[in-house]
Design a protein around this motif. Structure first.
Motif, PDB file in Angstrom:
ATOM      1  N   TYR A 119      19.044  35.821  19.785  1.00  0.00           N
ATOM      2  CA  TYR A 119      17.613  36.157  19.843  1.00  0.00           C
ATOM      3  C   TYR A 119      16.812  35.283  18.882  1.00  0.00           C
ATOM      4  CZ  TYR A 119      13.288  38.766  19.837  1.00  0.00           C
ATOM      5  OH  TYR A 119      11.965  39.102  19.933  1.00  0.00           O
ATOM      6  N   ILE A 120      17.328  35.100  17.692  1.00  0.00           N
ATOM      7  CA  ILE A 120      16.645  34.260  16.703  1.00  0.00           C
ATOM      8  C   ILE A 120      16.633  32.797  17.160  1.00  0.00           C
ATOM      9  CG2 ILE A 120      16.807  33.356  14.343  1.00  0.00           C
ATOM     10  CD1 ILE A 120      17.823  36.213  13.585  1.00  0.00           C
ATOM     11  N   SER A 121      17.715  32.349  17.748  1.00  0.00           N
ATOM     12  CA  SER A 121      17.810  30.942  18.157  1.00  0.00           C
ATOM     13  C   SER A 121      16.811  30.572  19.247  1.00  0.00           C
ATOM     14  CB  SER A 121      19.229  30.615  18.622  1.00  0.00           C
ATOM     15  OG  SER A 121      19.481  31.145  19.913  1.00  0.00           O
ATOM     16  N   ILE A 122      16.394  31.522  20.062  1.00  0.00           N
ATOM     17  CA  ILE A 122      15.467  31.201  21.154  1.00  0.00           C
ATOM     18  C   ILE A 122      13.999  31.298  20.740  1.00  0.00           C
ATOM     19  CG2 ILE A 122      17.121  31.816  22.963  1.00  0.00           C
ATOM     20  CD1 ILE A 122      15.546  34.456  23.328  1.00  0.00           C
ATOM     21  N   GLN A 123      13.762  31.596  19.475  1.00  0.00           N
ATOM     22  CA  GLN A 123      12.380  31.635  18.993  1.00  0.00           C
ATOM     23  C   GLN A 123      11.804  30.225  18.995  1.00  0.00           C
ATOM     24  OE1 GLN A 123      10.869  34.667  18.565  1.00  0.00           O
ATOM     25  NE2 GLN A 123      12.876  35.293  19.299  1.00  0.00           N
ATOM     26  N   ASN A 124      10.514  30.138  19.242  1.00  0.00           N
ATOM     27  CA  ASN A 124       9.845  28.850  19.393  1.00  0.00           C
ATOM     28  C   ASN A 124       9.485  28.255  18.028  1.00  0.00           C
ATOM     29  OD1 ASN A 124       8.681  26.690  20.607  1.00  0.00           O
ATOM     30  ND2 ASN A 124       6.772  27.734  21.114  1.00  0.00           N
ATOM     31  N   ALA A 125      10.505  27.773  17.321  1.00  0.00           N
ATOM     32  CA  ALA A 125      10.314  27.137  16.016  1.00  0.00           C
ATOM     33  C   ALA A 125      11.522  26.254  15.740  1.00  0.00           C
ATOM     34  CB  ALA A 125      10.155  28.181  14.920  1.00  0.00           C
ATOM     35  N   GLN A 126      11.369  25.315  14.838  1.00  0.00           N
ATOM     36  CA  GLN A 126      12.457  24.393  14.519  1.00  0.00           C
ATOM     37  C   GLN A 126      13.278  24.866  13.321  1.00  0.00           C
ATOM     38  OE1 GLN A 126      13.318  21.798  16.444  1.00  0.00           O
ATOM     39  NE2 GLN A 126      11.707  22.501  17.810  1.00  0.00           N
ATOM     40  N   GLU A 127      12.614  25.219  12.231  1.00  0.00           N
ATOM     41  CA  GLU A 127      13.310  25.628  11.013  1.00  0.00           C
ATOM     42  C   GLU A 127      13.718  27.094  11.101  1.00  0.00           C
ATOM     43  OE1 GLU A 127      10.765  24.797   7.697  1.00  0.00           O
ATOM     44  OE2 GLU A 127      10.193  22.860   8.556  1.00  0.00           O
ATOM     45  N   ILE A 128      14.833  27.423  10.450  1.00  0.00           N
ATOM     46  CA  ILE A 128      15.371  28.779  10.534  1.00  0.00           C
ATOM     47  C   ILE A 128      14.412  29.816   9.958  1.00  0.00           C
ATOM     48  CG2 ILE A 128      16.710  28.724   8.392  1.00  0.00           C
ATOM     49  CD1 ILE A 128      17.825  30.276  11.731  1.00  0.00           C
ATOM     50  N   GLN A 167       8.941  34.044  13.519  1.00  0.00           N
ATOM     51  CA  GLN A 167       8.584  34.234  14.935  1.00  0.00           C
ATOM     52  C   GLN A 167       9.162  35.540  15.463  1.00  0.00           C
ATOM     53  OE1 GLN A 167       5.938  31.810  15.417  1.00  0.00           O
ATOM     54  NE2 GLN A 167       6.711  32.341  17.419  1.00  0.00           N
ATOM     55  N   ALA A 168      10.399  35.823  15.098  1.00  0.00           N
ATOM     56  CA  ALA A 168      11.026  37.067  15.542  1.00  0.00           C
ATOM     57  C   ALA A 168      10.285  38.276  14.963  1.00  0.00           C
ATOM     58  CB  ALA A 168      12.496  37.096  15.141  1.00  0.00           C
ATOM     59  N   ALA A 169       9.909  38.193  13.696  1.00  0.00           N
ATOM     60  CA  ALA A 169       9.179  39.296  13.052  1.00  0.00           C
ATOM     61  C   ALA A 169       7.804  39.489  13.681  1.00  0.00           C
ATOM     62  CB  ALA A 169       9.059  39.050  11.554  1.00  0.00           C
ATOM     63  N   ILE A 170       7.192  38.411  14.130  1.00  0.00           N
ATOM     64  CA  ILE A 170       5.872  38.496  14.774  1.00  0.00           C
ATOM     65  C   ILE A 170       5.939  39.307  16.063  1.00  0.00           C
ATOM     66  CG2 ILE A 170       4.204  37.070  16.073  1.00  0.00           C
ATOM     67  CD1 ILE A 170       4.389  35.043  13.761  1.00  0.00           C
TER      68      ILE A 170
END
Length: 128
Positions: free
Chosen positions: A27-36, A42-45
């Motif tokens: 789930y975290i990996s598919i967030q639309n961002a480059q840095e961890i 993004q996930a928290a948003i």
């Protein structure tokens, strides 16, 4: 994983924990961002779009902490390689602690899924 965590077998419990950690990491990996760190944000948003709220801060902090537990502290994936600091990760051999970690990760993943589905439904209604 829900049936496996209820088992009294150590391997079943470890596999259940591995499954939910993998699901959270996906789930975290598919967030639309480059840095961890930005992926965590993004996930928290998805839970709360207002970044200056306590809910957003708690969710982001919980994601970060759970990832630290799974990637640096404990050997969840049944391999004993070293963490980033070149320290050997600790094996999990306490059934109740495995259940605790499972429930912690599962509840975070469940919250993220619920909010993501809700947001998707709202977006789809607006587009109609």
């Amino acid at each position: 994983s829900e049936q496996m965590i209820m088992s009294s077998d150590m391997l079943d419990k470890k596999c259940a924990l591995d499954y939910v950690v993998d699901a959270l990491q996906y789930y975290i990996s598919i967030q639309n961002a480059q840095e961890i760190e930005k992926k965590y944000a993004q996930a928290a948003i998805t839970v709360n779009p207002e970044q200056d709220t306590k809910v957003y801060a708690v969710v982001k902090s919980e994601i970060k902490e759970v990832m630290k537990l799974s990637n640096e502290y404990f050997d969840i994936r049944h391999n004993e390689y070293l963490n980033k600091a070149k320290q050997k990760r600790e094996a999990l051999d306490d059934l109740q602690f495995i259940e605790y970690l499972y429930n912690r990760v599962y509840s975070l993943l469940y919250l993220l899924r619920l909010k993501a589905k809700r947001e998707k439904l709202i977006t789809e209604k607006k587009e109609r």
